[in-house]
Motif scaffolding. Structure first.
Motif, short mmCIF file in Angstrom:
data_model
loop_
_atom_site.label_atom_id
_atom_site.label_comp_id
_atom_site.label_asym_id
_atom_site.label_seq_id
_atom_site.Cartn_x
_atom_site.Cartn_y
_atom_site.Cartn_z
N GLU A 301 43.89 13.47 -64.15
CA GLU A 301 43.20 13.28 -65.13
C GLU A 301 42.16 11.94 -65.66
O GLU A 301 43.07 11.20 -64.84
CB GLU A 301 43.65 13.57 -66.08
N SER A 310 43.34 7.81 -72.62
CA SER A 310 43.66 8.41 -71.86
C SER A 310 43.08 7.99 -69.85
O SER A 310 43.40 7.31 -69.77
CB SER A 310 42.09 9.48 -72.36
N ARG A 348 50.84 9.47 -67.88
CA ARG A 348 50.23 10.51 -68.19
C ARG A 348 50.68 10.57 -69.52
O ARG A 348 51.43 10.95 -69.87
CB ARG A 348 49.92 11.72 -67.75
#
Length: 376
Positions: A301, A310, A348
């Protein structure tokens, strides 16, 4: 972060070598992300080679290494499709093959590569294989001169501080030697392909245009790197012997080499990013972009600028800790191959987990069509 074929902060319109090398230390290209720069052809000057004069009766260790190795170092002269010319260096690795840089011969015509040995003998060379990703090329020579014995490329990194000698033809000055030390290892350099060259050797041995493709040798005459470029400010670079030992045999056998490809762009994790993603220490690399349809697509991601914290932070690969992008790039280049599956340890959303990525072969590079620079 740039993808292949997308402009970056470095112009792709034939920048000079000095300008290209200013990008050293910026974001690395990890299998699919490039610096978007071309490397200029090597320095041009009138040719001519040493006939052994000028060595005198000196018996020092530098003189001994020079005498033992210079017969295997060649001046590479190139004729391009529009009649232009350029030059670089190379060195003999067996009874019919010479190693040089891809950018030295990349624009040569089919019969446009000539080699001059320090015995004043000339040979026409054919191009066996080239690899723009590592900037390496192999030439074939019929009837190698007797004085040109093979130089051995070691399969280990040199030690920082180890003394080395650069042999070649800087600025067209034939059969030259310069001395220095290994200043650093595991450097990341731009390449003509738009990808980065991993695990490079940094040296303070003076190297200049014309040196590229020549050997960086130890005081035992072993090759510790293939000279890539001089960046000025007493800094030069050479392609890692470990990378050369993977690429060169493949070029001889198959005329090409397939590099592993993950398809991500990364950046170092500093204190601010570490705090945002919940890391105690500023280590690892943040995934900033993922190439669509690349091996990492749907597995990793990327960071979203508008969302603080993020994006995956890669902290290990196959159990080996990753502190920066140079380590990740070197591991992929030196320890993996296409079709290998690697295990990535990522952080993450504040949690550590493992994911798997099956690597592919890199896509064809999109190289700028740059003619060889004319000799002055």
């Amino acid at each position: 972060m740039p993808f292949v074929g997308v402009a970056t902060g470095v112009s792709s319109e034939n920048p000079t070598r000095r300008r290209v090398l200013r990008t050293v230390g910026t974001v690395a290209a990890i299998g699919g992300i490039g610096v978007g720069a071309s490397v200029a052809q090597d320095g041009q000057d009138e040719d001519g080679e040493s006939n052994g004069q000028g060595e005198g009766d000196a018996t020092g260790e530098y003189t001994a290494v020079y005498r033992d190795t210079i017969g295997s170092v060649v001046l590479v002269t190139v004729t391009g499709p529009r009649g232009g010319g350029g030059l670089g260096s190379g060195f003999v690795i067996d009874d019919q093959h010479v190693v040089t840089n891809d950018h030295v011969v990349s624009n040569a015509t089919d019969d446009g590569v000539e080699l001059q040995f320090n015995t004043e003998e000339w040979r026409t060379a054919s191009i066996v294989g080239t690899d723009p990703y590592s900037d390496l090329a192999v030439l074939r020579v019929e009837n190698m001169p007797d004085a040109a014995s093979e130089l051995s490329i070691v399969d280990r990194e040199p030690a920082i501080g180890q003394e080395v000698l650069a042999l070649g033809n800087p600025l067209g000055l034939d059969a030259s030697i310069s001395q220095g030390i290994v200043s650093g290892v595991d450097r990341v350099l731009p390449s003509p392909s738009g990808f980065s060259i991993p695990a490079a050797i940094q040296t303070d041995a003076p190297v200049n245009p014309g040196n590229s493709g020549g050997p960086l040798v130890s005081l035992e005459g072993e090759v510790f790197g293939v000279v890539f470029a001089g960046a000025g400010q007493a800094i030069g670079f050479a392609i890692s012997p470990r990378l050369a030992n993977r690429v060169v045999p493949a070029l001889i056998e198959d005329d090409t080499y397939e590099h592993p490809y993950m398809g991500v762009a990364v950046q170092p994790v500093g204190p601010e990013i570490a705090d945002a993603v919940g890391l105690e220490d500023a280590t690892g690399v943040l995934v900033t972009e993922v190439v669509p349809d690349a091996p990492a697509d749907g597995v990793l991601e990327p960071a979203v600028p508008a969302r603080r914290g993020s994006g995956d932070v890669i902290v290990a690969i196959d159990g080996e800790q990753i502190q920066n992008q140079a380590q990740l790039l070197s591991y992929l280049a030196l320890e993996t191959a296409p079709d290998d599956t690697v295990e990535l340890t990522v952080v993450r959303n504040g949690d550590q987990q493992s994911v798997e990525v099956t690597l592919e072969a890199r896509p064809e590079p999109r190289l700028p069509q740059t003619p060889i620079e004319p000799a002055p």
